[in-house]
Design a protein around this motif. Structure first.
Motif, PDB file in Angstrom:
ATOM      1  N   GLN A  91       0.837  -1.229  -0.132  1.00  0.00           N
ATOM      2  CA  GLN A  91      -0.074  -0.257  -0.011  1.00  0.00           C
ATOM      3  C   GLN A  91       0.876   1.188  -0.113  1.00  0.00           C
ATOM      4  O   GLN A  91       1.784   1.237   0.835  1.00  0.00           O
ATOM      5  CB  GLN A  91      -0.826   0.059   1.160  1.00  0.00           C
ATOM      6  CG  GLN A  91      -2.015  -0.927   1.186  1.00  0.00           C
ATOM      7  CD  GLN A  91      -3.053  -0.854   2.213  1.00  0.00           C
ATOM      8  OE1 GLN A  91      -3.426  -1.657   3.076  1.00  0.00           O
ATOM      9  NE2 GLN A  91      -3.737   0.147   2.232  1.00  0.00           N
TER      10      GLN A  91
ATOM     11  N   THR B 102      -5.444  10.120  -2.556  1.00  0.00           N
ATOM     12  CA  THR B 102      -5.430   8.890  -3.498  1.00  0.00           C
ATOM     13  C   THR B 102      -4.587   7.840  -3.049  1.00  0.00           C
ATOM     14  O   THR B 102      -3.560   8.239  -2.774  1.00  0.00           O
ATOM     15  CB  THR B 102      -5.178   8.866  -4.881  1.00  0.00           C
ATOM     16  OG1 THR B 102      -6.503   9.737  -5.632  1.00  0.00           O
ATOM     17  CG2 THR B 102      -5.381   7.604  -5.704  1.00  0.00           C
TER      18      THR B 102
ATOM     19  N   ARG C 216     -10.080  -0.564  -9.921  1.00  0.00           N
ATOM     20  CA  ARG C 216      -9.119  -1.750 -10.068  1.00  0.00           C
ATOM     21  C   ARG C 216      -9.239  -1.980 -11.597  1.00  0.00           C
ATOM     22  O   ARG C 216      -9.761  -3.117 -12.092  1.00  0.00           O
ATOM     23  CB  ARG C 216      -9.662  -3.008  -9.355  1.00  0.00           C
ATOM     24  CG  ARG C 216      -8.392  -3.902  -9.187  1.00  0.00           C
ATOM     25  CD  ARG C 216      -9.064  -5.156  -8.344  1.00  0.00           C
ATOM     26  NE  ARG C 216      -7.858  -6.237  -8.537  1.00  0.00           N
ATOM     27  CZ  ARG C 216      -7.888  -7.396  -7.993  1.00  0.00           C
ATOM     28  NH1 ARG C 216      -9.056  -7.958  -7.718  1.00  0.00           N
ATOM     29  NH2 ARG C 216      -6.724  -8.075  -8.165  1.00  0.00           N
TER      30      ARG C 216
ATOM     31  N   PHE D 236      -3.786  -3.600  -9.725  1.00  0.00           N
ATOM     32  CA  PHE D 236      -3.738  -2.728  -8.574  1.00  0.00           C
ATOM     33  C   PHE D 236      -4.877  -1.954  -8.251  1.00  0.00           C
ATOM     34  O   PHE D 236      -5.880  -2.122  -9.355  1.00  0.00           O
ATOM     35  CB  PHE D 236      -2.410  -1.701  -8.810  1.00  0.00           C
ATOM     36  CG  PHE D 236      -3.018  -0.615  -9.708  1.00  0.00           C
ATOM     37  CD1 PHE D 236      -2.370  -1.244 -11.105  1.00  0.00           C
ATOM     38  CD2 PHE D 236      -3.542   0.316  -9.445  1.00  0.00           C
ATOM     39  CE1 PHE D 236      -2.624   0.131 -12.024  1.00  0.00           C
ATOM     40  CE2 PHE D 236      -3.550   1.424 -10.344  1.00  0.00           C
ATOM     41  CZ  PHE D 236      -3.348   1.115 -11.748  1.00  0.00           C
ATOM     42  N   SER D 237      -5.210  -1.386  -7.398  1.00  0.00           N
ATOM     43  CA  SER D 237      -6.394  -0.689  -7.072  1.00  0.00           C
ATOM     44  C   SER D 237      -6.092   0.632  -6.501  1.00  0.00           C
ATOM     45  O   SER D 237      -5.160   0.912  -5.790  1.00  0.00           O
ATOM     46  CB  SER D 237      -7.371  -1.407  -5.999  1.00  0.00           C
ATOM     47  OG  SER D 237      -8.454  -0.572  -5.706  1.00  0.00           O
ATOM     48  N   THR D 238      -7.066   1.695  -6.651  1.00  0.00           N
ATOM     49  CA  THR D 238      -6.950   3.013  -5.915  1.00  0.00           C
ATOM     50  C   THR D 238      -8.288   3.149  -5.317  1.00  0.00           C
ATOM     51  O   THR D 238      -9.158   2.878  -5.866  1.00  0.00           O
ATOM     52  CB  THR D 238      -6.365   4.000  -7.390  1.00  0.00           C
ATOM     53  OG1 THR D 238      -7.834   3.872  -8.135  1.00  0.00           O
ATOM     54  CG2 THR D 238      -5.204   3.970  -7.608  1.00  0.00           C
TER      55      THR D 238
ATOM     56  N   ARG E 177      -3.191   3.856  -3.170  1.00  0.00           N
ATOM     57  CA  ARG E 177      -2.936   2.582  -3.867  1.00  0.00           C
ATOM     58  C   ARG E 177      -2.629   1.557  -3.393  1.00  0.00           C
ATOM     59  O   ARG E 177      -1.982   1.459  -2.144  1.00  0.00           O
ATOM     60  CB  ARG E 177      -1.658   2.940  -4.958  1.00  0.00           C
ATOM     61  CG  ARG E 177      -1.327   1.816  -6.040  1.00  0.00           C
ATOM     62  CD  ARG E 177      -0.194   2.186  -6.992  1.00  0.00           C
ATOM     63  NE  ARG E 177       0.113   0.994  -7.460  1.00  0.00           N
ATOM     64  CZ  ARG E 177       0.144   0.882  -8.924  1.00  0.00           C
ATOM     65  NH1 ARG E 177      -0.209   1.974  -9.677  1.00  0.00           N
ATOM     66  NH2 ARG E 177       0.647  -0.316  -9.526  1.00  0.00           N
ATOM     67  N   CYS E 178      -3.285   0.244  -3.990  1.00  0.00           N
ATOM     68  CA  CYS E 178      -3.031  -1.148  -3.370  1.00  0.00           C
ATOM     69  C   CYS E 178      -2.440  -2.036  -4.452  1.00  0.00           C
ATOM     70  O   CYS E 178      -3.327  -2.234  -5.450  1.00  0.00           O
ATOM     71  CB  CYS E 178      -4.108  -1.652  -2.743  1.00  0.00           C
ATOM     72  SG  CYS E 178      -4.271  -3.215  -2.204  1.00  0.00           S
ATOM     73  N   ASP E 179      -1.463  -2.684  -4.008  1.00  0.00           N
ATOM     74  CA  ASP E 179      -1.027  -3.894  -5.117  1.00  0.00           C
ATOM     75  C   ASP E 179      -1.191  -4.995  -4.574  1.00  0.00           C
ATOM     76  O   ASP E 179      -0.331  -5.469  -3.432  1.00  0.00           O
ATOM     77  CB  ASP E 179       0.486  -3.597  -5.553  1.00  0.00           C
ATOM     78  CG  ASP E 179       0.514  -2.262  -6.528  1.00  0.00           C
ATOM     79  OD1 ASP E 179       0.743  -1.289  -5.975  1.00  0.00           O
ATOM     80  OD2 ASP E 179       0.582  -2.614  -7.580  1.00  0.00           O
TER      81      ASP E 179
END
Lengths: 115, 116
Positions: A6, A20, A69, A74-76, A22-24
């Motif tokens: 994250q 914002t 996503r 990844f997702s934001t 981010r998640c990987d």
């Protein structure tokens, strides 16, 4: 694979600004979850994705919050017009999404402080 | 709706001693999963142990074991030979088998303090 990442780990912003996160996730995990956690409380579910599809959103998620996503990777999580009440730890977790225990692997979280 | 209750906001134990953290839950379902997660200070949440409700045998993972009492809807965590690294928030969580979203219902957590 080093697990769920994250970014940023900490964010301090002024009220009214946009942020914002981010998640990987773990690469082979098709499910991705966002939670919010305040001090001394358990995680509160915000939303989750199966691949690129956002399948559920909590009633807690106001229209200032949006998550994406793209391509199922990844997702934001974006928060617009931040308020002091948005100050919390935002946790991301991923899982294989198979029937059974569906064990979640969590990231270290992104801590948001809204001044 | 299911609920999870952790009635101990904070517990402390002497290093090398044994401590038990309590968790009760409410559900009308017969099949489900229960979890204990650990969240060390400023570090990520990690799974400690899980229990399938249809299994009568209590789950065990090294120094961690559970006492699962299905009729009483109780799911306590026992930590044996406590170590300084066990200091953390511990969360109990429930997962329905009928929910295709695999949502977890979380307790409020118990802060475990290890005294050296």
């Amino acid at each position: 694979d080093t697990g769920v990442s994250q970014d940023p780990r900490h964010k301090i912003t002024k009220r009214g600004q946009n942020v914002t996160f981010r998640c990987d996730p773990i690469s082979e995990h098709n499910r991705l979850y966002w939670y919010r956690q305040t001090l001394g409380q358990g995680p509160e579910f915000l939303t989750y994705f199966q691949n690129e599809a956002q399948l559920e959103k909590s009633r807690l998620l106001s229209d200032r919050f949006s998550a994406e996503r793209p391509k199922g990777s990844f997702s934001t999580l974006e928060i617009q017009r931040t308020e002091q009440g948005d100050s919390a730890m935002y946790l991301c977790a991923s899982s294989l999404g198979v029937a059974g225990a569906n064990v979640l692997t969590f990231g270290a979280g992104s801590r948001l402080t809204v001044l | 709706a299911q609920t999870v209750t952790q009635s101990q906001p904070e517990m402390s134990v002497q290093e090398a001693e044994t401590v038990t953290l309590s968790c009760t839950y409410d559900t009308s379902e017969s099949d489900y999963y229960l979890f204990w997660y650990k969240q060390p200070p400023s570090r990520q949440m990690i799974l400690v142990i899980r229990q399938e409700a249809y299994k009568q045998q209590n789950a065990t993972e090294n120094r961690f074991s559970v006492n699962f009492q299905k009729a009483a809807k109780s799911f306590s965590l026992k930590i044996s030979d406590s170590q300084l690294g066990d200091a953390a928030m511990y969360f109990c969580a429930y997962r329905s088998l009928t929910d295709s979203n695999y949502q977890l219902i979380w307790g409020a957590g118990t802060k475990l303090i290890i005294k050296p």
